[in-house]
Write a protein that holds these residues in place. Sequence first.
Motif, short mmCIF file in Angstrom:
data_model
loop_
_atom_site.label_atom_id
_atom_site.label_comp_id
_atom_site.label_asym_id
_atom_site.label_seq_id
_atom_site.Cartn_x
_atom_site.Cartn_y
_atom_site.Cartn_z
N GLY A 349 0.76 -1.22 0.00
CA GLY A 349 0.00 0.00 0.00
C GLY A 349 0.80 1.28 0.00
O GLY A 349 0.50 2.22 -0.75
N ASN A 350 1.84 1.35 0.82
CA ASN A 350 2.60 2.59 0.92
C ASN A 350 3.30 2.94 -0.39
O ASN A 350 3.36 4.10 -0.80
N GLU A 351 3.82 1.93 -1.08
CA GLU A 351 4.42 2.16 -2.40
C GLU A 351 3.35 2.48 -3.44
O GLU A 351 3.55 3.35 -4.30
N ALA A 352 2.21 1.79 -3.34
CA ALA A 352 1.15 1.98 -4.32
C ALA A 352 0.58 3.39 -4.29
O ALA A 352 0.08 3.90 -5.30
N GLN A 353 0.65 4.06 -3.12
CA GLN A 353 0.20 5.45 -3.04
C GLN A 353 0.92 6.32 -4.05
O GLN A 353 0.35 7.31 -4.55
N HIS A 354 2.15 5.97 -4.35
CA HIS A 354 2.97 6.74 -5.29
C HIS A 354 2.99 6.11 -6.67
O HIS A 354 3.85 6.41 -7.49
N SER A 355 2.03 5.22 -6.90
CA SER A 355 1.96 4.53 -8.19
C SER A 355 0.56 4.62 -8.77
O SER A 355 0.31 5.46 -9.63
N PHE A 356 -0.38 3.80 -8.29
CA PHE A 356 -1.69 3.74 -8.95
C PHE A 356 -2.84 4.31 -8.12
O PHE A 356 -3.99 4.22 -8.53
N TYR A 357 -2.58 4.92 -6.95
CA TYR A 357 -3.68 5.48 -6.17
C TYR A 357 -4.36 6.64 -6.89
O TYR A 357 -5.55 6.90 -6.67
N ASN A 391 -0.59 6.44 7.24
CA ASN A 391 -0.87 6.40 5.80
C ASN A 391 -2.03 5.46 5.50
O ASN A 391 -2.94 5.78 4.73
N ALA A 392 -2.00 4.28 6.10
CA ALA A 392 -3.05 3.28 5.83
C ALA A 392 -4.42 3.81 6.20
O ALA A 392 -5.37 3.72 5.41
N GLN A 393 -4.53 4.38 7.38
CA GLN A 393 -5.83 4.83 7.85
C GLN A 393 -6.30 6.09 7.12
O GLN A 393 -7.51 6.26 6.89
N ALA A 394 -5.36 6.94 6.72
CA ALA A 394 -5.73 8.11 5.94
C ALA A 394 -6.22 7.71 4.55
O ALA A 394 -7.22 8.23 4.05
N GLN A 395 -5.52 6.74 3.94
CA GLN A 395 -5.92 6.33 2.59
C GLN A 395 -7.25 5.58 2.59
O GLN A 395 -7.99 5.63 1.60
N ALA A 396 -7.57 4.91 3.68
CA ALA A 396 -8.87 4.24 3.75
C ALA A 396 -10.00 5.24 3.53
O ALA A 396 -11.01 4.94 2.90
N GLN A 397 -9.82 6.45 4.06
CA GLN A 397 -10.82 7.50 3.87
C GLN A 397 -10.65 8.20 2.54
O GLN A 397 -11.64 8.48 1.84
N ALA A 398 -9.39 8.47 2.15
CA ALA A 398 -9.15 9.19 0.89
C ALA A 398 -9.69 8.41 -0.31
O ALA A 398 -10.16 9.00 -1.29
N LEU A 399 -9.62 7.10 -0.25
CA LEU A 399 -10.02 6.29 -1.40
C LEU A 399 -11.53 6.22 -1.60
O LEU A 399 -12.00 5.69 -2.61
N VAL A 400 -12.31 6.72 -0.65
CA VAL A 400 -13.76 6.80 -0.86
C VAL A 400 -14.21 8.26 -0.94
O VAL A 400 -15.40 8.56 -0.86
N THR A 401 -13.24 9.18 -1.10
CA THR A 401 -13.56 10.61 -1.17
C THR A 401 -13.14 11.13 -2.54
O THR A 401 -11.96 11.13 -2.88
#
Length: 470
Positions: A349-357, A391-401
């Motif tokens: 996940g942490n790498e993927a944030q800088h790839s396909f998120y 990062n994990a918990q922030a992205q959980a919300q960012a990915l539905v916003t």
Amino acid sequence: MTESITFLSQTRPNCELSACGLTLNISRQRLTCVQYENLLQKAKDCGLIDKQRQMVDGDVVNVSEKRQALHTSLRSEDINSPHYEEVNQTRERMYALARAVREGQWLGASGKKITDVINIGIGGSEMGPHAVYHALRDVNPSIRLHFLSAVDGILADRILSVLDPETTLTVVSSKSFSTRETMLNAELVNEWYAKAGIVGKEKRAKHVFLVSAKENACELMDLPEQNRFPIWSWVGGRFSVWGAIGLPLVIALGPEVFSAFLHGAYEMDRHMLSAEPEQNLPLTLALLSYWNSTELQMQSHCLLPYDERLRLVVAWLQQLEMESLGKSERPDGSVITSRTGQAVWGGFGNEAQHSFYQWLRDGSGRTSIDLVWCEEAGHRHAHHHLVLNANAQAQAQALVTRQTPSAEFFNAVSTICIKKLTPETLGAFMALYEHKTTMLATLYGLNAFDQPAVEYGKRLCRELEAKLAS
């Protein structure tokens, strides 16, 4: 097609379920409480748990091949489970060999201690063991495990060039003992041993073991019969890590670690069969996946572990779900007109944030996502772990916003928090997804345990290989 973008948390007060050291949060799933209750009723109407119980009890559920599907028996602690005695006997043989190797009682042909193990296998004979080893290995293991899977000479050279054949043990794993890639790699490693003077049945028996359902496999490889560990027709390759396919893991990690891994899976089996539907983790994952696929028309599912140790679980899950659910016909041959299964992909996940998120968050599509993290770190770098989980918990919300709110493009996110990654919780985690997959097969009306298209491709490859060779 349903266009609602209502979060389940907006209509259902309790969206967390916990079992076996795992906590599943479904608050960011896109459905109403009424729709979720309808899914639970569907599970009851089709006897979803009863079908799972029939599988565990040994009914013939692989109807196209007229076989049982008893991967749960490989980890069962119930003496009344099917095939308990033969499974236990094989496991004790595995443990005895592993202890002898790890304690220096089993030596190579030249009398040297074993330091490395090569796993020769592909598909289910590689992905499960590889994912488990990556998750549970020590930083500096006393016995290193290497995976030779594809027929790519580069991979073989990179492995063999840094190993000493006199201190290396090889496990050749193939259920049919005819998998082309595995047999070709086994021949190559046999030549490698021969160049080091390890020839003849007696010497090779110190270095080569087989895991296969083929009873004369040792005869074909000129090895004594005691060098074969059985796997059975009632276990499919992608469900087989719990049995003798895990022999390299037992040697590299130790019997105690492997036993704990099995125990965690068994506890998840018990939870699956006994928990109330509203608190049943595998049932919940299966129902939400079915909803996302058929009602919300989400074509892909993304697994995003925020822990380096779970990196290779993505590839394991990809095979598990896509090989099991990638079907368009029912067992009776009739065509299924609705969607079956999703494309499974993902990454660390942490790498993927800088790839396909960017694509996940603002692209013109719909994706269901499982985002996973561990509450306790597996290392001493406390601030690294704090930042990773933030990062994990922030992205959980960012990915539905969405930047631009839309009923057409959106994601549905579940999170899984693992209290602490141990052999037990890893076993429970992997068993959770196994049960999700077989439950989905029931919901879709297909057979999760055969793979006819894969066999067709193998046949074409054999024909083309013969033409190219001539």
